[in-house]
Design a protein around this motif. Structure first.
Motif, PDB file in Angstrom:
ATOM      1  N   ASN A  51       1.345   9.479  -6.201  1.00  0.00           N
ATOM      2  CA  ASN A  51       2.382   9.589  -7.222  1.00  0.00           C
ATOM      3  C   ASN A  51       3.662   8.846  -6.838  1.00  0.00           C
ATOM      4  OD1 ASN A  51       3.133  11.264  -5.170  1.00  0.00           O
ATOM      5  ND2 ASN A  51       3.581  13.035  -6.447  1.00  0.00           N
ATOM      6  N   CYS A  52       3.508   7.852  -5.997  1.00  0.00           N
ATOM      7  CA  CYS A  52       4.648   7.058  -5.545  1.00  0.00           C
ATOM      8  C   CYS A  52       5.287   6.290  -6.706  1.00  0.00           C
ATOM      9  CB  CYS A  52       4.158   6.083  -4.477  1.00  0.00           C
ATOM     10  SG  CYS A  52       5.393   4.894  -3.997  1.00  0.00           S
ATOM     11  N   ARG A  53       6.601   6.103  -6.622  1.00  0.00           N
ATOM     12  CA  ARG A  53       7.317   5.363  -7.669  1.00  0.00           C
ATOM     13  C   ARG A  53       6.807   3.934  -7.793  1.00  0.00           C
ATOM     14  NH1 ARG A  53      13.682   6.154  -6.844  1.00  0.00           N
ATOM     15  NH2 ARG A  53      13.747   4.910  -8.716  1.00  0.00           N
ATOM     16  N   GLY A  54       6.438   3.348  -6.657  1.00  0.00           N
ATOM     17  CA  GLY A  54       5.946   1.975  -6.660  1.00  0.00           C
ATOM     18  C   GLY A  54       4.640   1.828  -7.426  1.00  0.00           C
ATOM     19  N   LEU A  55       3.839   2.888  -7.431  1.00  0.00           N
ATOM     20  CA  LEU A  55       2.553   2.826  -8.116  1.00  0.00           C
ATOM     21  C   LEU A  55       2.690   3.078  -9.613  1.00  0.00           C
ATOM     22  CD1 LEU A  55       0.043   4.570  -5.684  1.00  0.00           C
ATOM     23  CD2 LEU A  55      -0.117   2.255  -6.552  1.00  0.00           C
TER      24      LEU A  55
ATOM     25  N   LEU B 268       3.622  -1.780   3.751  1.00  0.00           N
ATOM     26  CA  LEU B 268       4.016  -0.486   3.200  1.00  0.00           C
ATOM     27  C   LEU B 268       5.055  -0.669   2.103  1.00  0.00           C
ATOM     28  CD1 LEU B 268       3.880   2.622   3.313  1.00  0.00           C
ATOM     29  CD2 LEU B 268       5.629   2.517   5.077  1.00  0.00           C
ATOM     30  N   CYS B 269       4.851   0.044   1.016  1.00  0.00           N
ATOM     31  CA  CYS B 269       5.727   0.010  -0.137  1.00  0.00           C
ATOM     32  C   CYS B 269       7.151   0.432   0.225  1.00  0.00           C
ATOM     33  CB  CYS B 269       5.125   0.960  -1.174  1.00  0.00           C
ATOM     34  SG  CYS B 269       6.268   1.782  -2.220  1.00  0.00           S
ATOM     35  N   GLY B 270       8.122  -0.179  -0.440  1.00  0.00           N
ATOM     36  CA  GLY B 270       9.523   0.093  -0.162  1.00  0.00           C
ATOM     37  C   GLY B 270      10.009   1.475  -0.558  1.00  0.00           C
ATOM     38  N   TRP B 271       9.253   2.172  -1.397  1.00  0.00           N
ATOM     39  CA  TRP B 271       9.664   3.505  -1.843  1.00  0.00           C
ATOM     40  C   TRP B 271       9.233   4.595  -0.876  1.00  0.00           C
ATOM     41  CZ3 TRP B 271      13.179   3.392  -5.394  1.00  0.00           C
ATOM     42  CH2 TRP B 271      13.159   2.406  -6.386  1.00  0.00           C
ATOM     43  N   GLU B 272       8.314   4.270   0.018  1.00  0.00           N
ATOM     44  CA  GLU B 272       7.829   5.290   0.945  1.00  0.00           C
ATOM     45  C   GLU B 272       8.878   5.555   2.032  1.00  0.00           C
ATOM     46  OE1 GLU B 272       4.712   6.478   0.383  1.00  0.00           O
ATOM     47  OE2 GLU B 272       4.186   4.996  -1.115  1.00  0.00           O
ATOM     48  N   ASP B 273       8.854   6.762   2.533  1.00  0.00           N
ATOM     49  CA  ASP B 273       9.794   7.053   3.621  1.00  0.00           C
ATOM     50  C   ASP B 273       9.079   7.368   4.907  1.00  0.00           C
ATOM     51  OD1 ASP B 273      10.584  10.083   1.806  1.00  0.00           O
ATOM     52  OD2 ASP B 273       8.810   9.606   2.989  1.00  0.00           O
TER      53      ASP B 273
ATOM     54  N   TYR C 170       0.851  -1.183   0.000  1.00  0.00           N
ATOM     55  CA  TYR C 170       0.000   0.000   0.000  1.00  0.00           C
ATOM     56  C   TYR C 170       0.882   1.226   0.000  1.00  0.00           C
ATOM     57  CZ  TYR C 170       0.702   0.099   5.128  1.00  0.00           C
ATOM     58  OH  TYR C 170       1.238   0.128   6.388  1.00  0.00           O
ATOM     59  N   HIS C 171       0.335   2.326  -0.458  1.00  0.00           N
ATOM     60  CA  HIS C 171       1.116   3.545  -0.654  1.00  0.00           C
ATOM     61  C   HIS C 171       0.425   4.739  -0.036  1.00  0.00           C
ATOM     62  CE1 HIS C 171       3.228   1.265  -3.871  1.00  0.00           C
ATOM     63  NE2 HIS C 171       2.039   0.709  -3.987  1.00  0.00           N
ATOM     64  N   TYR C 172       1.210   5.623   0.552  1.00  0.00           N
ATOM     65  CA  TYR C 172       0.641   6.843   1.136  1.00  0.00           C
ATOM     66  C   TYR C 172       0.428   7.905   0.063  1.00  0.00           C
ATOM     67  CZ  TYR C 172       1.795   5.054   5.788  1.00  0.00           C
ATOM     68  OH  TYR C 172       1.868   4.296   6.914  1.00  0.00           O
TER      69      TYR C 172
HETATM   70 ZN   LIG Z   1       4.634   3.408  -2.587  1.00  0.00          ZN
END
Ligand SMILES: [Zn+2]
Length: 74
Positions: free
Chosen positions: A43-47, A69-74, A38-40
């Motif tokens: 426009n996340c890179r993972g999406l 939580l997606c690995g690209w999120e911080d 899942y992404h916060y």
């Molecule tokens: Zn993400």
């Protein structure tokens, strides 16, 4: 009042509020068959790699589906 009783009393007051905040929080998910994240941010890179539709759901629902939580999120 013992410390344990006091702790349970405080937890009983705080818990309803925290769960409301959790349920209110919305996340974005890719509906692809391999998607387990899942992404916060929309426009996340993972999406960006998502080949199917992007859906919005509550954080709670995403967790119930076993998403992490997606690995690209911080
Ligand atoms: Zn993400």
């Amino acid at each position: 009042m013992s410390k344990l009783v006091l702790y349970m009393f405080i937890a009983a007051i705080i818990t309803p509020f925290t769960s409301v905040v959790e349920a209110d929080k919305e996340v974005y998910i890719c509906n692809g068959p391999k998607s387990k994240r899942y992404h916060y941010r929309k426009n996340c890179r993972g999406l960006k790699r998502c080949s199917t539709r992007i859906y919005k759901m509550s954080l709670e629902e995403a967790k119930e589906e076993g998403r992490t939580l997606c690995g690209w999120e911080d």
